[in-house]
Design a protein around this motif. Structure first.
Motif, mmCIF file in Angstrom:
data_model
loop_
_atom_site.group_PDB
_atom_site.id
_atom_site.type_symbol
_atom_site.label_atom_id
_atom_site.label_comp_id
_atom_site.label_asym_id
_atom_site.label_seq_id
_atom_site.Cartn_x
_atom_site.Cartn_y
_atom_site.Cartn_z
ATOM 1 N N ARG A 224 0.828 -1.212 0.000
ATOM 2 C CA ARG A 224 0.000 0.000 0.000
ATOM 3 C C ARG A 224 0.862 1.261 0.000
ATOM 4 N NH1 ARG A 224 -5.189 -0.305 3.856
ATOM 5 N NH2 ARG A 224 -5.550 1.595 2.618
ATOM 6 N N GLY A 227 2.892 0.791 -3.629
ATOM 7 C CA GLY A 227 2.102 0.539 -4.826
ATOM 8 C C GLY A 227 2.580 -0.626 -5.640
ATOM 9 N N PHE A 251 -3.791 9.026 6.443
ATOM 10 C CA PHE A 251 -3.895 8.270 5.204
ATOM 11 C C PHE A 251 -2.487 7.858 4.765
ATOM 12 C CE2 PHE A 251 -7.427 11.214 5.329
ATOM 13 C CZ PHE A 251 -8.509 10.455 4.922
ATOM 14 N N PHE A 252 -2.448 6.868 3.898
ATOM 15 C CA PHE A 252 -1.176 6.540 3.249
ATOM 16 C C PHE A 252 -0.810 7.664 2.302
ATOM 17 C CE2 PHE A 252 0.118 2.466 4.674
ATOM 18 C CZ PHE A 252 -1.036 1.798 5.065
ATOM 19 N N ARG A 254 0.824 7.674 -0.471
ATOM 20 C CA ARG A 254 0.656 7.339 -1.874
ATOM 21 C C ARG A 254 -0.809 7.372 -2.269
ATOM 22 N NH1 ARG A 254 -0.647 3.346 -5.169
ATOM 23 N NH2 ARG A 254 -1.289 2.051 -3.432
ATOM 24 N N GLU A 255 -1.717 6.985 -1.340
ATOM 25 C CA GLU A 255 -3.141 6.919 -1.674
ATOM 26 C C GLU A 255 -3.835 8.261 -1.510
ATOM 27 O OE1 GLU A 255 -3.751 2.248 -0.199
ATOM 28 O OE2 GLU A 255 -4.636 3.922 0.921
ATOM 29 N N GLN A 257 -6.182 11.259 0.195
ATOM 30 C CA GLN A 257 -7.491 11.199 0.838
ATOM 31 C C GLN A 257 -8.466 10.288 0.103
ATOM 32 O OE1 GLN A 257 -9.102 15.046 1.774
ATOM 33 N NE2 GLN A 257 -7.177 15.806 2.651
ATOM 34 N N GLN A 258 -8.076 9.799 -1.093
ATOM 35 C CA GLN A 258 -8.918 8.813 -1.760
ATOM 36 C C GLN A 258 -8.792 7.444 -1.099
ATOM 37 O OE1 GLN A 258 -7.024 11.022 -3.511
ATOM 38 N NE2 GLN A 258 -8.847 12.251 -4.057
ATOM 39 N N GLY A 259 -7.781 7.258 -0.272
ATOM 40 C CA GLY A 259 -7.605 5.986 0.416
ATOM 41 C C GLY A 259 -8.441 5.906 1.675
ATOM 42 N N THR A 260 -8.304 4.796 2.358
ATOM 43 C CA THR A 260 -9.057 4.563 3.585
ATOM 44 C C THR A 260 -8.354 5.225 4.763
ATOM 45 O OG1 THR A 260 -9.678 2.401 2.721
ATOM 46 C CG2 THR A 260 -10.063 2.787 5.056
ATOM 47 N N GLN A 262 -6.793 5.727 8.348
ATOM 48 C CA GLN A 262 -6.124 4.740 9.180
ATOM 49 C C GLN A 262 -6.135 5.171 10.653
ATOM 50 O OE1 GLN A 262 -4.649 1.811 7.762
ATOM 51 N NE2 GLN A 262 -5.868 2.592 6.044
ATOM 52 N N ASP A 291 -7.444 -0.072 9.291
ATOM 53 C CA ASP A 291 -8.405 0.621 8.427
ATOM 54 C C ASP A 291 -9.626 1.023 9.247
ATOM 55 O OD1 ASP A 291 -6.927 0.523 6.189
ATOM 56 O OD2 ASP A 291 -7.983 -1.147 5.247
#
Length: 827
Positions: A224, A227, A251-252, A254-255, A257-260, A262, A291
Motif C-alpha cells: 500500500r 504501490g 492516510f497513506f 501514496r493513496e 485522501q482517496q484511500g481509507t 487509518q 483501516d
C-alpha cells in the motif's frame, strides 16, 4: 527409497505335466498289483511314491535364502510415507549410526541423506545432540530444545526414541523452535506468514527504530505504501509513508485522501537489554495501522468499536505484555503475556491498573492512566512496584489510543520473571561474597586484639596463684576472650577462611558420633530419628566441622519446634527431628536442573523438623551473618552462616526449603547438604583435638628468634612470652625491618616468627627474600586467616603455621615443636 525385488520362485507344475505324473503313478501301482498279486503291497507302494512326489513339489515352492532375507527386511518406503510431516523432520538410524530412512522435511531442512550426527550445528549443539543419542541408547529416550545452527539463524528441538523389536533403531524427531522472549523474532514474524495473515485482515504492522527508520513491515503495508507487490520498506522513514488532513485523519501518502483513513496505534517496546528504567525514546516501537472502514470483503465495517475483537486477537498473538483500558481507567482486555508479567495468570485482571501495584504507587498510576485517556495522544512509561513483588520496580509503558471505541489507553509490560530470578541470584551471591570478605577482615583484625588480651591474661596468671583476689577476675577475662575467639572462628567459617583438616569419611559415622549428644539436646518432647541409605559414597571433609554443622542445624530445629508450639498454644506438643543420608547420582542431579551444582555423584545429608517451616520472606536471608528471627539475646545469627561457610569450604552445597503439610501450609523446614563423593585414594586419618595447651616437644635448647609483627600489642605479648621461655628474641615492625635484621648478619637466627598481612612488605614476600640468603631457615607464620588458604597462596618450603588468637602456652609450644623438628633435620 529403492527396495530389492522379490521373485515369486518356482510355481506348481503345469496342468498337463501334473496329469501325466498322476497317470504314471496309477500305472506303476497297477503293475505292482499284477506282479505281487495283492492289493496291500500295491497300495503301500503307491502311498510311498505319492509322499516323495509331494515332498519334491513343496521343496520347489520354497524360496532361496536370499529371497527369504528379502522378505524379512522392513519396507522402508512404507515407513517413509508414514512419517511424512511438514512441521517435523524425522529420521531413523541403525546401531551403526547409518541413516536408513528420513522424511522429506528432514531432507529439506538438513539437505542430502546425511545422518543426524552429520548435521551442521554449532559446537555446543553438537555436544547436546551426541549426549541425547547416548542417553537414548542407554535409557530409551532423550530430548533437548537447544540446537542451533552455526549462524544462529535457526533453532531446533529434538526428541530421540529407541524402537524396534530388538530396539536396534533410533527415531529422531526435529522441530523448529521460534524464540518468543522480548523482541526476538518480532521482525521475522511481521515480515513472514504471520504478517501476511494480518494484512489480509486489514491490519498492518511496522517495527520502527528509535530514529524512525522502518526495520520490518507486513507485506500489505509495503504494497500500500509503495504501490507494488514484493517491495520492501526496510530503511525508509516511517513518517514519510503517511499524511494527515485538516481533521487529523491519517492516510497513506501514496493513496492520499482517496484511500481509507487509518487508525495509528503506537506501541513502545522495551530495550533489548531489558533495562526497565530506560526512557521510551531509546526503544524501538510497533506501529499498528488499522483501516477505519473496510469495504465489502474486508474484515471490519463501521466504527472503531467493531474493531476491538480483531485488535484483541492481534494483541493476544504478540509476545509483549499488552492491556487496554477505557477512558475511566478500567481494564478492558489483557493478553496472556501481560497477566504472566504481573503474576495474575490464575486470578485474572483486576478492575483498575492501580490494583496491580503497591499502595504507595496507586495514585501515580491512576492519575497517569486518566491523563493518557483524556488528553492528547501521547506515550510514555513509568516505574512501579507490583503488589506481588514489592522489592523490584518494573517499567510499564502507556500510550493513548483513539478510534478504537471504548479503548483509550494501551499498557505494555515485559515478562521479566526469569530475568528477575537470575538478577536476584546474582545479587544474593554478590552480597554473600562481599559480606564474607567483610567478615573475614573483621575476624582477622579482631583476632589480633584477642591475641593480646589472651596473652596478657596468661602472663598475669603466671604471677598469681589460685585463691588470689585477682586470679578469678583474670580467668573471667580470659574465658570471655576465648568466647569472643569462638565468634571470630564462626565469622571465618562463613567467609570460608577457617582452617579445615579434611579426611575421607562416611557420613553415617559422623551422624553416629553426635547422635547421643543430639538426643540429650532434643529433650523428651522431640522424637529423634536417623535413616541411612545403602552404598553411600565417601566424602572428604573435616569431621569436627561436620559435627558442628549437624549440631547447629539440630539446635535451630529444636528452637523452631518449641517456638511453633508456643505460637500454637499447645502444651502437650510433640516434635520430630529426622536426620537422613541419601545417595544421589549425576543423572539425578541433571534431572533436578540445579544450574549452580555440577552433575556429579553426591552423598546427601538431610535435616528435617516439624517446626512450621521458614517464612518465605526469610528463605533468601537465613544464611547471612547476624540475621536471626530469635528474640534479642537468644541468638547471634551466626549459626546458619557458619553452616553455610563450612559446607561451601568443603566443596558442597546447601539448600533450605519448606515441607508442605496436608492443609497446604508448611509443616516444617528441611536443610539438604550435598557433599561430592570422594573418588581418589586417601587414607582415613582422624584429626586429634588441639587443646589450649599444645604439648611441647623435647626441645629445650633455646635459640635466636626473629619476631616480625606490625601490631604493637601482639608483638609485645609474643616477645614477653618467648623471652620467658628462654629464647633470645629480636623484633621487627614490618617485613622490611625483618629483612634488614637478617641481611646485616649480626645475628644468626634459628627461626623466623612472622605475621602474614603487614604494610609495605608482607610476611611471604619477606620470607622469600630471606630464603635467598638463608635457604634452610624455618618460618612460622601467625595469622587469623585459614592455614589451607595460606598454603595454597604461599609456595614456601619448611613453612609452619599457628592461628590467631593463641595463648602463651600455644606459641611457646609451637616454637619448641618447630625448633625440635629442625634439629632432627640438621642432625
Amino acid at each position: 527409497m529403492s527396495l530389492g525385488s522379490h521373485g515369486d520362485g518356482p510355481g506348481l507344475p503345469p496342468i498337463p505335466l501334473l496329469f501325466g505324473i498322476l497317470l504314471a503313478l496309477a500305472v506303476s501301482v497297477g503293475l505292482v498289483w499284477l506282479v505281487g498279486g495283492t492289493s496291500l503291497v500295491a497300495l503301500s507302494y503307491g502311498g510311498a511314491l505319492l509322499t516323495v512326489l509331494l515332498t519334491l513339489l513343496l521343496a520347489a515352492r520354497l524360496k532361496t535364502p536370499e529371497e527369504t532375507a528379502q522378505l524379512t527386511q522392513p519396507d522402508w518406503a512404507v515407513t517413509a510415507a508414514a512419517i511424512e510431516n511438514r512441521r517435523r523432520a524425522v529420521a531413523i538410524i541403525d546401531r551403526a549410526n547409518r541413516l536408513v530412512c528420513a522424511n522429506a522435511t528432514y531432507e529439506a531442512w538438513f539437505g542430502g541423506q546425511g545422518a543426524p550426527h552429520e548435521i551442521s550445528l554449532n559446537e555446543a549443539s553438537r555436544k547436546r545432540l551426541a549426549d541425547a543419542a547416548r542417553q537414548a541408547w542407554r535409557e530409551g529416550a532423550a530430548e533437548t530444545d537447544e540446537l542451533t545452527t552455526p549462524t544462529r539463524d535457526r533453532n531446533f528441538t529434538l526428541q530421540v526414541e529407541r524402537v524396534g523389536r530388538g530396539e536396534d533403531y533410533l527415531v529422531w524427531r526435529f522441530g523448529e523452535r521460534i524464540d518468543d522472549k522480548g523482541q526476538e523474532g518480532v521482525a521475522d514474524r511481521i515480515a513472514g506468514p504471520f504478517g501476511a495473515l494480518l494484512s489480509a485482515s486489514g491490519i498492518e504492522l511496522a517495527l520502527v527504530a528509535p530514529d524512525g527508520i522502518v526495520q520490518s513491515a507486513t507485506p500489505g503495508l509495503a504494497e500500500r505504501a509503495l504501490g507494488e507487490q514484493g517491495g520492501s520498506l526496510v530503511g525508509q522513514e516511517f513518517v514519510q509513508l503517511l499524511r494527515s488532513d485538516d481533521r487529523d485523519r491519517i492516510f497513506f501518502a501514496r493513496e492520499g485522501q482517496q484511500g481509507t483513513p487509518q487508525t495509528l496505534v503506537h506501541i513502545p517496546l522495551d530495550q533489548p537489554d531489558g533495562d526497565a528504567g530506560a526512557p521510551a525514546d531509546k526503544a524501538p516501537s510497533l506501529m499498528l495501522l488499522v483501516d477505519s472502514n473496510v469495504g465489502i470483503g474486508g474484515g471490519w465495517q463501521g466504527s472503531g468499536k467493531a474493531a476491538i475483537p480483531q485488535l484483541e486477537a492481534l494483541l493476544s498473538a504478540l509476545p509483549l505484555g499488552l492491556a487496554l483500558t477505557d477512558r475511566d481507567g478500567r481494564f478492558l482486555f489483557a493478553n496472556k503475556a501481560f497477566l504472566r508479567a504481573v503474576e495474575r495468570e490464575e486470578q485474572g485482571l483486576p478492575q483498575f491498573p492501580s490494583d496491580l501495584v503497591v499502595r504507595e504507587d496507586k495514585p501515580a498510576i491512576a492519575d497517569t492512566v486518566r491523563r493518557f485517556a483524556k488528553g492528547a495522544t501521547s506515550s510514555g512509561d513509568m516505574a512501579v512496584r507490583l503488589a506481588g513483588d514489592k522489592e523490584e520496580p518494573v517499567s510499564i509503558g502507556l500510550a493513548g489510543v483513539r478510534g478504537l471505541g471504548d479503548a483509550a489507553v494501551l499498557l505494555s509490560i515485559t515478562d521479566s520473571t526469569e530475568e528477575k530470578r537470575l538478577r536476584r541470584q546474582v545479587a544474593q551471591a554478590t552480597k554473600m561474597q562481599a559480606v564474607g570478605q567483610l567478615a573475614g577482615g573483621v575476624a582477622h583484625d579482631f583476632n589480633n586484639v584477642l591475641t593480646a588480651i589472651i596473652g596478657y591474661c596468661d602472663l598475669m596468671l603466671l604471677r598469681h596463684t589460685p585463691g588470689d583476689s585477682d586470679y578469678d577476675d583474670i580467668q573471667q577475662i580470659k574465658a570471655n576472650s576465648n568466647r569472643a575467639a569462638s565468634l571470630t572462628r564462626q565469622l571465618l567459617a562463613f567467609s570460608r577462611q577457617q582452617t579445615l583438616r579434611p579426611v575421607v569419611l562416611q557420613l553415617p559415622d559422623v551422624v553416629s558420633e553426635v547422635s547421643q549428644l543430639l538426643k540429650r539436646l532434643m529433650g523428651d518432647k522431640i522424637e529423634f530419628a536417623v535413616r541411612h541409605d545403602r552404598e553411600l559414597g565417601p566424602v572428604r571433609a573435616d569431621p569436627q566441622q561436620l559435627e558442628q554443622v549437624i549440631i547447629n542445624l539440630a539446635v535451630n530445629a529444636r528452637d523452631a519446634m518449641q517456638a511453633h508450639a508456643a505460637r500454637s498454644g499447645k502444651e502437650n506438643w510433640k516434635g520430630k527431628l529426622t536426620l537422613a543420608t541419601r545417595r544421589v547420582s549425576a543423572r539425578d542431579v541433571r534431572k533436578m536442573g540445579i544450574d549452580i551444582m555440577p552433575a556429579d555423584d553426591y552423598t546427601v545429608l538431610i535435616v528435617q523438623d516439624t517446626g512450621g517451616g521458614i517464612p518465605a520472606e526469610h528463605l533468601s536471608k537465613i544464611f547471612e551473618p547476624f540475621f536471626t528471627t530469635k528474640e534479642q539475646g537468644k541468638g547471634t545469627g551466626l549459626g546458619l552462616s557458619t553452616v553455610y561457610g563450612i559446607v561451601k569450604q568443603s566443596n558442597g552445597f546447601i539448600f533450605a526449603d519448606n515441607i508442605g503439610g496436608p492443609d497446604g501450609r508448611p509443616s516444617g523446614a528441611r536443610f539438604t547438604i550435598y557433599l561430592p563423593v570422594h573418588k581418589g585414594e586417601m587414607p582415613v586419618v582422624q584429626r586429634s583435638d588441639d587443646g589450649e595447651d599444645t604439648k611441647a616437644s623435647e626441645w629445650s635448647g633455646g635459640g635466636n628468634l626473629l619476631l616480625v609483627e606490625d601490631e604493637d600489642m601482639v608483638r609485645a605479648v609474643a616477645e614477653r612470652a618467648l623471652t620467658r621461655a628462654g629464647y633470645t628474641v629480636t623484633t621487627a615492625r614490618d617485613g622490611e625491618e625483618g629483612l634488614a635484621a637478617v641481611a646485616n648478619g649480626k645475628t644468626d637466627f634459628d627461626l623466623i616468627v612472622s605475621d602474614v598481612v603487614m604494610p609495605a612488605m608482607d610476611g611471604p614476600a619477606m620470607a622469600r627474600a630471606i630464603r635467598r640468603v638463608k635457604p634452610k631457615i624455618p618460618i612460622l607464620f601467625m595469622s587469623g586467616y585459614a592455614e589451607e588458604q595460606l598454603r595454597n597462596e604461599i609456595d614456601i618450603d619448611n613453612m609452619h603455621f599457628i592461628p590467631k588468637p593463641f595463648s602463651v602456652q600455644q606459641i611457646n609450644g609451637k616454637v619448641s615443636e618447630v625448633l625440635g623438628e629442625q634439629a632432627k633435620i640438621d642432625a
